[in-house]
Scaffold this motif. Structure first.
Motif, PDB file in Angstrom:
ATOM      1  N   HIS A  18       0.800  -1.227   0.000  1.00 50.65           N
ATOM      2  CA  HIS A  18       0.000   0.000   0.000  1.00 50.65           C
ATOM      3  C   HIS A  18       0.830   1.272   0.000  1.00 50.65           C
ATOM      4  CE1 HIS A  18      -3.312  -2.803   0.985  1.00 50.65           C
ATOM      5  NE2 HIS A  18      -4.025  -1.906   0.329  1.00 50.65           N
ATOM      6  N   ASP A  21       0.260   1.059  -3.781  1.00 49.91           N
ATOM      7  CA  ASP A  21      -1.099   0.587  -4.060  1.00 49.91           C
ATOM      8  C   ASP A  21      -1.331   0.419  -5.564  1.00 49.91           C
ATOM      9  OD1 ASP A  21      -3.623  -0.297  -3.587  1.00 49.91           O
ATOM     10  OD2 ASP A  21      -4.455   1.641  -2.966  1.00 49.91           O
ATOM     11  N   THR A  48      -2.568 -10.134  -1.788  1.00 49.01           N
ATOM     12  CA  THR A  48      -2.860  -8.699  -1.737  1.00 49.01           C
ATOM     13  C   THR A  48      -3.113  -8.148  -3.132  1.00 49.01           C
ATOM     14  OG1 THR A  48      -1.488  -8.459   0.246  1.00 49.01           O
ATOM     15  CG2 THR A  48      -2.016  -6.445  -0.958  1.00 49.01           C
ATOM     16  N   HIS A  52      -6.880  -6.728  -4.892  1.00 49.16           N
ATOM     17  CA  HIS A  52      -7.126  -5.504  -5.648  1.00 49.16           C
ATOM     18  C   HIS A  52      -7.546  -5.795  -7.085  1.00 49.16           C
ATOM     19  CE1 HIS A  52      -4.967  -4.088  -2.097  1.00 49.16           C
ATOM     20  NE2 HIS A  52      -5.647  -2.975  -2.282  1.00 49.16           N
ATOM     21  N   HIS A 128      -8.388  -3.957   5.476  1.00 51.48           N
ATOM     22  CA  HIS A 128      -9.341  -3.148   4.715  1.00 51.48           C
ATOM     23  C   HIS A 128     -10.596  -2.814   5.518  1.00 51.48           C
ATOM     24  CE1 HIS A 128      -6.800  -4.621   1.360  1.00 51.48           C
ATOM     25  NE2 HIS A 128      -7.019  -3.413   0.923  1.00 51.48           N
ATOM     26  N   GLU A 131      -9.671   0.124   7.563  1.00 45.09           N
ATOM     27  CA  GLU A 131      -9.743   1.340   6.738  1.00 45.09           C
ATOM     28  C   GLU A 131     -11.169   1.873   6.680  1.00 45.09           C
ATOM     29  OE1 GLU A 131      -6.335   1.628   3.327  1.00 45.09           O
ATOM     30  OE2 GLU A 131      -8.109   0.431   2.832  1.00 45.09           O
TER      31      GLU A 131
END
Length: 201
Positions: A18, A21, A48, A52, A128, A131
Motif C-alpha cells: 500500500h 497501491d 494482496t 485488488h 481493509h 480502513e
C-alpha cells in the motif's frame, strides 16, 4: 508461535504493497529465498495483489476487453497462490519428516499451509475493514457497522491463530500427521479442460 510470525509478515507485506497501491508494482521481498519468511511474504503479496484485482474487475464501467485481460491475470494469480501453498506445505513436510507418528494419530481436514492461507486472507480483511471503520468521509453509521465487523474479524484471527499453532504442535508431537494432496486444478491444463484441448485439434 508460528502464527504470530506469519501474521507479522503478512502485515508487513500488506503495508509494503500500500505504499504505492498498484497491482503492477514489482514485489520486493526482503527475506532470503531459503527462509520460510520469504514464502510467507510472497504468499501474502500474491493475495494482496489479487484482492485488488477483484476490486478492479467489479468496476461497472470497466472496458470488456480490459476485464477479460484482468480475468486471465486473476486465473494466473490463483494458480500462483495454490503453488505457494504447496511450497509452504513442502516446508512443513520436510520440517516434520523425522517425527515418530503415534498409532493413535489422526489427520487434519486441512494441511498447515491451507490454514495459513486463511490467515493471510484474514489479514487482508482486517486491514481493509479497519480502513472502512476509520474512513473520514464515510457516515458514522457506516463506520460503526464496519467496526462491529472488524471486531469479529479480530476474534476470528485469535481463534485461527490458536488453531494453527495447536495443529503444528500436534504434528510435532506425533498426535496428528500431514498428508498433502496436490490441488490438480483442471481448468488451466490444456489436456484436462475440454475447451482448451478441443481448440488444439
Amino acid at each position: 508461535m508460528f502464527s504470530k510470525l506469519a501474521y507479522t509478515i503478512f502485515e508487513q507485506s500488506i503495508k509494503d504493497y500500500h505504499v504505492y497501491d498498484n497491482v503492477d508494482q514489482p514485489v520486493n521481498n526482503p527475506y532470503p529465498k531459503d527462509q520460510i519468511e520469504h514464502l510467507l511474504y510472497f504468499k501474502n503479496w500474491i493475495d494482496t495483489v489479487q484482492w485488488h484485482f477483484e476490486d478492479i474487475i467489479r468496476d461497472p464501467n470497466i472496458d470488456p476487453v480490459a476485464a477479460l485481460t484482468l480475468k486471465r491475470r486473476i486465473d494466473a494469480s490463483n494458480q500462483e497462490r495454490t503453488d505457494m501453498v504447496e511450497y509452504i506445505d513442502s516446508y512443513f513436510l520436510q520440517k516434520y519428516a523425522g517425527v515418530v507418528v503415534k498409532p493413535s494419530a489422526k489427520i487434519n481436514s486441512e494441511s498447515p499451509a491451507w490454514t495459513i492461507d486463511r490467515l493471510s486472507i484474514l489479514a487482508l480483511k482486517i486491514y481493509h475493514m479497519n480502513e472502512e471503520a476509520n474512513r473520514p468521509e464515510a457516515s458514522q453509521d457506516h463506520r460503526d457497522k464496519c467496526q462491529v465487523k472488524l471486531n469479529v474479524l479480530l476474534e476470528q484471527r485469535s481463534d485461527l491463530s490458536t488453531a494453527i499453532d495447536d495443529l503444528l504442535t500436534d504434528i510435532e508431537n506425533g498426535d496428528k500427521f500431514m498428508k498433502v494432496y496436490k490441488q490438480m486444478k483442471m481448468y488451466n491444463d490444456d489436456d484436462l479442460n475440454p475447451v482448451l484441448y478441443q481448440n488444439k485439434k
